[in-house]
Enzyme design. Sequence first.
Site, PDB file in Angstrom:
ATOM      1  N   HIS A   7       9.996   6.500  -3.448  1.00 26.08           N
ATOM      2  CA  HIS A   7      10.814   7.299  -4.381  1.00 26.08           C
ATOM      3  C   HIS A   7      11.390   8.517  -3.653  1.00 26.08           C
ATOM      4  O   HIS A   7      11.460   9.615  -4.201  1.00 26.08           O
ATOM      5  CB  HIS A   7       9.982   7.748  -5.587  1.00 26.08           C
ATOM      6  CG  HIS A   7       9.674   6.624  -6.534  1.00 26.08           C
ATOM      7  ND1 HIS A   7      10.547   6.190  -7.488  1.00 26.08           N
ATOM      8  CD2 HIS A   7       8.579   5.832  -6.647  1.00 26.08           C
ATOM      9  CE1 HIS A   7      10.015   5.167  -8.168  1.00 26.08           C
ATOM     10  NE2 HIS A   7       8.814   4.929  -7.677  1.00 26.08           N
ATOM     11  N   ASP A  43       3.485   6.070  -5.853  1.00 27.10           N
ATOM     12  CA  ASP A  43       3.665   4.801  -6.559  1.00 27.10           C
ATOM     13  C   ASP A  43       4.800   3.975  -5.974  1.00 27.10           C
ATOM     14  O   ASP A  43       5.691   4.487  -5.300  1.00 27.10           O
ATOM     15  CB  ASP A  43       3.962   5.072  -8.047  1.00 27.10           C
ATOM     16  CG  ASP A  43       5.188   5.975  -8.228  1.00 27.10           C
ATOM     17  OD1 ASP A  43       5.326   6.939  -7.437  1.00 27.10           O
ATOM     18  OD2 ASP A  43       5.993   5.724  -9.122  1.00 27.10           O
ATOM     19  N   GLU A  44       4.739   2.697  -6.271  1.00 27.64           N
ATOM     20  CA  GLU A  44       5.839   1.755  -6.075  1.00 27.64           C
ATOM     21  C   GLU A  44       6.463   1.819  -4.681  1.00 27.64           C
ATOM     22  O   GLU A  44       7.674   1.706  -4.543  1.00 27.64           O
ATOM     23  CB  GLU A  44       6.915   1.989  -7.151  1.00 27.64           C
ATOM     24  CG  GLU A  44       6.401   1.692  -8.544  1.00 27.64           C
ATOM     25  CD  GLU A  44       7.440   1.911  -9.642  1.00 27.64           C
ATOM     26  OE1 GLU A  44       7.495   1.108 -10.558  1.00 27.64           O
ATOM     27  OE2 GLU A  44       8.174   2.922  -9.579  1.00 27.64           O
ATOM     28  N   ASN A  45       5.651   1.968  -3.672  1.00 29.95           N
ATOM     29  CA  ASN A  45       6.180   1.882  -2.324  1.00 29.95           C
ATOM     30  C   ASN A  45       6.022   0.445  -1.860  1.00 29.95           C
ATOM     31  O   ASN A  45       4.916  -0.003  -1.578  1.00 29.95           O
ATOM     32  CB  ASN A  45       5.416   2.826  -1.395  1.00 29.95           C
ATOM     33  CG  ASN A  45       5.768   2.562   0.060  1.00 29.95           C
ATOM     34  OD1 ASN A  45       6.862   2.065   0.360  1.00 29.95           O
ATOM     35  ND2 ASN A  45       4.840   2.859   0.952  1.00 29.95           N
ATOM     36  N   GLU A  49      -1.716   3.440  -7.281  1.00 36.62           N
ATOM     37  CA  GLU A  49      -1.587   2.720  -6.007  1.00 36.62           C
ATOM     38  C   GLU A  49      -2.348   3.421  -4.875  1.00 36.62           C
ATOM     39  O   GLU A  49      -2.657   2.789  -3.863  1.00 36.62           O
ATOM     40  CB  GLU A  49      -0.112   2.616  -5.593  1.00 36.62           C
ATOM     41  CG  GLU A  49       0.696   1.623  -6.398  1.00 36.62           C
ATOM     42  CD  GLU A  49       1.420   2.260  -7.557  1.00 36.62           C
ATOM     43  OE1 GLU A  49       0.912   3.250  -8.101  1.00 36.62           O
ATOM     44  OE2 GLU A  49       2.491   1.740  -7.922  1.00 36.62           O
TER      45      GLU A  49
END
Length: 678
Positions: free
Chosen positions: A252, A316-318, A368
């Site tokens: 992000h 998150d969301e890497n 995560e």
Amino acid sequence: MKNTIVTIIFISGMLLNAQNKLNETLNLMPWPNDITQNSSNFLINSSVTISIHGNDQGRVRNAAVNFLRRLADRTGVFIDEGFPISNTNGTIVISFDSVSDLSINTDESYELTVNDKNIQLHAKTDVGILRGLETLLQLTSNNATAYYFPGVTIKDAPRFVWRGLMIDVSRHFHPVDVIKRNLRAMASVKMNVFHWHLTDDQGFRAESKVYPKLHELASDGLFYTQDQIKDIVNYAANLGIRVIPEFDVPGHATAFLTAYPELGSKKDTQYVIERNSGIFDPTLNPTIDDTYVFLDKLFTEMAALFPDAYFHIGGDENEGKHWDENEDIQAFMVANNLETNHDLQTYFNIKLEKILKKSEKNLMGWDEIMTPNMPTTAVIHAWRGERQGLPKGGALISAAKAGYNTVLSNGFYIDLMYAVEDHYNNEPIGDIQLTTEERARILGGEATMWSELVTPRTIDSRIWPRTAAIAERLWSKKEVNDVENMKLRLKDISYKLEELGITHIKNKDAILRGMTNNQDITALVDLSKICEPLKTYTRNEGGTEYKTYSPFTLFADACGTDAEDAFVFNKLVHQLTENVSNESLTPIVEYLKKWASNYAEFEKINNNPKVNALKPLSLNVSKASRLLLKSLQTKELSNEDRKDLNTSIKSLKEPCMDVELVIITSLEKLSQFSNKND
Ligand code: ACM
């Protein structure tokens, strides 16, 4: 004397009633731990005064001043002095033992006693007093001639120590006044953590004097100055609210890399701030020293602005795509025995933890970051649960069992536009067996307001009033779980939020006026009471329909969850079709009459493209309602009419302008019911 007379008037009917139907007569939210009512009532008149007995009166005095202002405005009572002129007790006596330094250990309990002569509010800390004053204000009641506080004894304390609201100011920027009004609303329902999501792919929103390119190049000029940040942190502290900043790394990170591309994992790339929504590839390079020098300086600078002991690093969301594509990063992983991208991210997180320790901050991150080697000093922010395929209890319970302190957001995603009861029923622990230590690690929860689809005009209507129900889930006992009762109380709490500047009600009409160029909006208001915006992320499938500068003044933005007429109508139809109760028929007919004339009303609006797009919705609502009325009233419908009815109901199943009609099932039930009874 006046007090006594009022008391006598109230004693007879009210006491019995109140004891039998306690929950329904008092609009308290969150519902307190322990409450008993007595027969007396404290009259709110011009001689109400507040005396404060405690060491430091800063935070409490501020709350008392606001209390008097809100009380006078709410009741229309001309309060004379407000505070005793000489050194005597007020009619409201506040006392507390100590001033809190605002931490997860702050004692927020309080005891409140209301009788006909005076009110006693005692707490261990000044923050407990703030919570008690909100309860007292919520107790404000009236009859035709007077306002009063009903006699009660309340002993109250929260179930969870962390009751937060996250606001994402990256996808859409929300200026200081938006944040402040939401802080006031949070305090009114006893929430105590404001989680400030300050960076994401779409913008970096905090002024950095160390790395000014961050706010200069990656914010469109929409950022908080350091003075504004300090002001908000102070403002929140005065309300007993802690502020946790979030700087989301290593993913992000498009905004970071727009300013400092040399820290990115993809070489020779020009990054530009993202206008779409979704998960993107730009990621900080965790294998170069420059990244840590940068984050050390930046986090040290930012940590100084936020006195709280917790600092959120996102995480998150890497998906690590740019890591996979970068040969140097791959070589680094081999050289350092880092087998997976998770291992590399843990390596990165551990370094950040050390950096934050220098500023005496505890690292917090989305779930995560909970990898096998992550130290248990980190706080796990659980955003994934069973719906994402995790075991029972989701990341929250796994974290608590693995030794981490943890905070729940799974189930509290208010941007998904689920009904209030979904969030209210999101019991964090349920029947899961935990040891005392594991239970103690569950700090609480946070509602998350991601801002892809909201601007300052609409954000309040997505946060409120549902977040008040989440506040109750996190404050009140698990057993306080009656949805119908919560909804009754929420109705009252909702409109009182307006007193604090929350715009969730008034902006709906403002959007509709804007849509119609200030013509009569009745037809649209009526439709908005049976329509809801598309849920989950289906309104913005693929994340590309709505971009940063798309309009958020469309019909879907005027609609909210829990559409009010739909709620009542669906209940009535259920009653009629299940129990054949003729009593529900009359109000059903009234609704159908109203909707049958919707299109005629709609046609009176001098249409424009924004309004015209709703034509099929209005037309089919009218048609279906007219035919249902005919079949219910005349008990007969020609084959052609029945076919027409089915066709319009079928059309209404298709979303229109990103809203769904939420009375479809009831229309179908009525159609079948009337068919049976033809
Ligand atoms: C998240 O929703 N990506 C924390």
